[in-house]
Structures are given as C-alpha cells and as structure tokens.
Enzyme design. Structure first.
Site, PDB file in Angstrom:
ATOM      1  NE  ARG A  32      86.971  50.496  -1.214  1.00  0.00           N
ATOM      2  CZ  ARG A  32      88.101  51.140  -0.925  1.00  0.00           C
ATOM      3  NH1 ARG A  32      88.562  52.069  -1.762  1.00  0.00           N
ATOM      4  NH2 ARG A  32      88.779  50.868   0.167  1.00  0.00           N
ATOM      5  NE  ARG A  73      95.788  55.089   9.019  1.00  0.00           N
ATOM      6  CZ  ARG A  73      96.234  55.003   7.780  1.00  0.00           C
ATOM      7  NH1 ARG A  73      97.510  55.244   7.521  1.00  0.00           N
ATOM      8  NH2 ARG A  73      95.426  54.691   6.782  1.00  0.00           N
ATOM      9  CE  LYS A 218      89.267  46.090   1.884  1.00  0.00           C
ATOM     10  NZ  LYS A 218      89.437  47.442   2.485  1.00  0.00           N
ATOM     11  CB  THR A 276      95.082  47.075  -4.576  1.00  0.00           C
ATOM     12  OG1 THR A 276      94.099  46.652  -3.640  1.00  0.00           O
ATOM     13  CG2 THR A 276      96.054  47.997  -3.878  1.00  0.00           C
TER      14      THR A 276
END
Length: 470
Positions: A32, A73, A218, A276
C-alpha cells in the site's frame, strides 16, 4: 498455505530494498502506497522497486495506492502545541493561519457554514473533544469537553456534520491520473460518504479517458455504513478503515460495523480488507498484545479477504517481524478453525461464471481433490471461487500481467503467470501443472485435482475437468 492476504503500508521503515525483499519473503501480498505522503516521483521509484523485488522472489505482489481525500487538519500552534483545559472556551476558524490566543484554525474552507451548534469536533484521533456552542461570522464558538495537550497539524474529525465539500479533491485527481500511468493495481478512495462520491470519480475518469484500476472504497464514516449497498455496486471492494470510523462512531459500534461490512461484501462477491491498528504495539515491540492477536484472528474468522498493516510496517521498528507474526497468526487460525471459515457469498440469478465456480468447488469436495487449478484471463473465475471459500489450495493461471498481480488480493488464490507463448491448455501443459503441484508438495501421483476455466482456454469452452495425476 495461508488463505487471507496481507496488505503492508510502505513508508520510511520499509522503503529500503532489503527490507522490501524481506517483507515479500515474509508474506506481503499487497503493498500500500499512501498518497498523503511523498511525491509522485518518489512513489514511482518505490513502485519500480516493488516490481523488481516481486519478480526476484517469483511472487505476485499487487500495489494499492491510497488517495488522500478530504482530510481536515489543525494549523500550526504556538510552540508546537497548546494545553486545552476542560470547560475552556475556544474559537475555531477555517484556514491555515497559525493558532493564537484561544483560536484554532482547521483546513476546511466550509467549516463555519457546515458545522452547527451542538455538534462536536474530535481532534487527534478523538483524544481532544470540542463541542460547538454557537457561531460568529468567521468562527465557531466551542467549549472543551475533553482536554489535553494539543499538537500542531493533528487531524480533525466531524462525526456529526454533513460536510458539503467534494470528497474527490484536486490532489486526488492529479494523483489518480498519475497512478494510472505507472501500473497501479488498485486505488483506495478515502472518506467516501455515498455512491455519488464514487460515481464522481468514474465520471471524471470517463471524461478524461482514463482507465481506472479497480476501486476499493474506504469505509470511514457512519454515513458510508448506511449507504454501503449502493457504494458496493460501483466498486471492486471495500476497506473497513477502523481508525477514522472509530473516531466518528461510538466505540461499541465499530466491532458490529466490522462484522456487518465484511458479511455484506462477501454476500455481494466484493473484496474486503480489514485495516487499522491490527498490531499497533509492534511499532515499538517485537510481539503483539494478546488482544491484537485475537483481533487478527477474529478478522480472519469474520471473513476478511485481507488484513492490513499501516504504521506497523510504514514507520515501525520491526516491519519484517510484524509481517511474519501476522502470517503466523492467520495461518494458525485457518489451520485450527477451518470449519469457522465459511462462504457468505449469496449467488442470486446464477450466471455461467458463478455456475462454473460453484460446480468446481462442489466437485473438489466430492472427490476429495488436492487442489483446484483455474485458468483465467480477467480473474473473475478465480475471484468467484475465492468467495466460495474452498479449503483446497487454488492455483490460478493467467496470461495477463495485470490479472496476475490483481489476484494477489484474492483470498486463497496463488497466482501464476502464463508465458505469452501459451495460447491453449493442452495435455503437455497439464503435465507441467502436475509437476508444479508435486514440487510444491500440494499433490502426489494418484491424487485428484480439478481443472476449471470460464474463458477461451481448452478450445474456447467453459469446462470443469476432474483429473488424476499420473
């Protein structure tokens, strides 16, 4: 022979050629690449290195490129961070200006418009929680519910907010266009909410006349869980991305979401990756915790096609050891609890490819075959057989290099590349298959195997052939 596949994130800890080589030999099936980090040029060099080392190991390794999507962010903070106290009042603005005097900035232009009073902002994977109490023209007024030391550039999640910003960003467009030129095998799309988010990508590619790699959606938001059936109609598979999903959902919901998503994907014949924090402690330690080992085993038993390592192999101290450990846990689980790994695939309105896959698996079971041998151009027959979860080893031959690499993500499939000179599968080639099975210890003289093809092999006929090794 391990069935569930291993996806490894490539980063500073694993970009060295020797480390990559060791990870491939340890069991990495898919590499990945995170487009959130690194330039296109540096990623191209990594792609070439992965291809070279996979060829050297004579193993198929697919490459999955992960688009950044819309990631919110914080901006820079004074001194690199500030202490937030419970019940402290703060203002949160849209922008990239440095934070100051109780004012924070988030890189989401529509922040003030989209976030409503009563909704919460989760920062740094949910360790900091702010609740919006009101609005000004250019800022959200909020109170600290859960405080702590807040560092610069930490991620911000808006679990209760319906964001209006397009999830397919300009950076994603540029990265996807570039990825299509360097032979990427799969693309993962971030922060998908609805099928419309996937359709926007497909429409863009069609307009640009770009042939996209297969898409993995995702699932990181509760909204995506609610719309999962429509999303899966447009993609090759899904990734259960438990990091952001865990921040944007209640803790008790995540395990249930995981099982529901895996089951739905398998029922529809879609690929499913569980990801994860699977072995998070191995970032700094040589062994996982007991809870992590159980998490890996349960993801296998839930029906995952593949399990993904993130920071463990991208930035951890022990990337190779982590792959070896995951390989061991998956293999042990599959060996000792094979009856718990059952097909969830629901065949509705059966077509010829499904009939052939189903017939091959049933025939293999009936005659106690030692292996199923698949000949395929597109990989469809191999994927359908994988979804039926046969306990027999499945060896899939293809003349197409893209299919060869793509099948690295298919549960239980060992891909083999046919030479360009191989046009039809004749008796001489069947003898080569026999020798391969005997050399690898999968079968011996007198054993039975299944040969199956739903393509132009065997004289352009669909076929299931029961064969005895002479």
């Amino acid at each position: 022979m391990r069935r569930a596949k291993i996806v490894c994130t490539i980063g500073p800890a694993s970009q060295d050629r020797k480390v990559l080589r060791a990870m491939i030999n340890a069991g990495m099936d898919v590499a990945r690449l995170n487009f959130s980090h690194g330039s296109c040029e540096s990623l191209e060099g990594t792609v070439a290195m992965i291809r070279e080392e996979a060829d050297r190991a004579r193993k198929s390794v697919a490459i999955l490129s992960d688009l950044r999507g819309v990631k919110f962010r914080l901006s820079e903070l004074p001194g690199g961070g500030v202490q937030l106290r419970e019940k402290q009042s703060v203002e949160v603005c849209a922008g990239v200006c440095p934070g100051e005097n109780g004012r924070l900035y988030v890189s989401y232009p529509r922040l003030v418009d989209d976030v409503q009073p009563g909704e919460c902002l989760f920062i740094d994977d949910g360790t900091i929680k702010l609740k919006v109490t009101g609005k000004k023209k250019d800022a959200l007024q909020a109170v600290v519910i859960e405080g702590g030391f807040l560092k610069s550039r930490k991620g911000v999640n808006l679990p209760h907010t319906r964001t209006s910003m397009d999830t397919f960003t300009e950076k994603d467009r540029a990265d996807l266009a570039y990825a299509s030129t360097i032979g990427i095998d799969y693309i993962a799309t971030s922060f998908v909410r609805t099928a419309e988010d996937i359709q926007a990508i497909l429409n863009w590619a069609k307009k640009k006349k770009i042939t996209l790699p297969p898409i993995i959606a995702k699932i990181e938001r509760p909204q995506a869980v609610q719309n999962i059936d429509a999303i899966m109609q447009l993609v090759e598979g899904i990734m259960v991305a438990r990091g952001d999903l865990g921040v944007e959902s209640l803790p008790e919901e995540v395990p249930v979401f995981q099982k529901i998503l895996i089951e739905r994907a398998n029922q529809q014949g879609k690929l499913v990756i569980t990801a994860t924090q699977m072995m998070e402690s191995m970032i700094t330690h040589t062994r996982p915790t007991r809870a992590e080992a159980s998490d890996v085993a349960n993801a296998v038993l839930d029906g995952s096609d593949a399990l993904m390592l993130a920071a463990e192999t991208a930035a951890g101290k022990y990337p190779v050891e982590t792959v070896k450990m995951m390989n061991r846990i998956i293999g042990y689980t599959e060996t000792h609890l094979p009856h718990r790994i059952e097909s969830q695939y629901f065949i509705s309105g059966i077509r010829t490819p499904e009939a052939i896959a189903d017939g091959a698996c049933k025939a293999a079971q009936d005659i106690n075959a030692k292996a199923i041998i698949v000949f395929t151009h597109s990989g469809l027959t191999a994927k359908l057989i994988a979804k039926l979860r046969p306990m027999e080893p499945v060896i899939a031959y293809t003349p197409d290099e893209k299919t060869y690499r793509a099948m690295s993500l298919y549960w239980g499939i060992t891909p083999q590349l046919l030479g360009s000179e191989t046009r039809d599968i004749d008796e001489a080639f069947v003898r080569r298959v026999e020798k391969y099975l005997q050399k690898t210890g999968l079968a011996t003289k007198g054993d039975k195997i299944i040969l199956v093809a739903s393509s132009s092999f065997f004289g352009k006929r669909n076929i299931i052939r029961l064969h005895k090794i002479e």
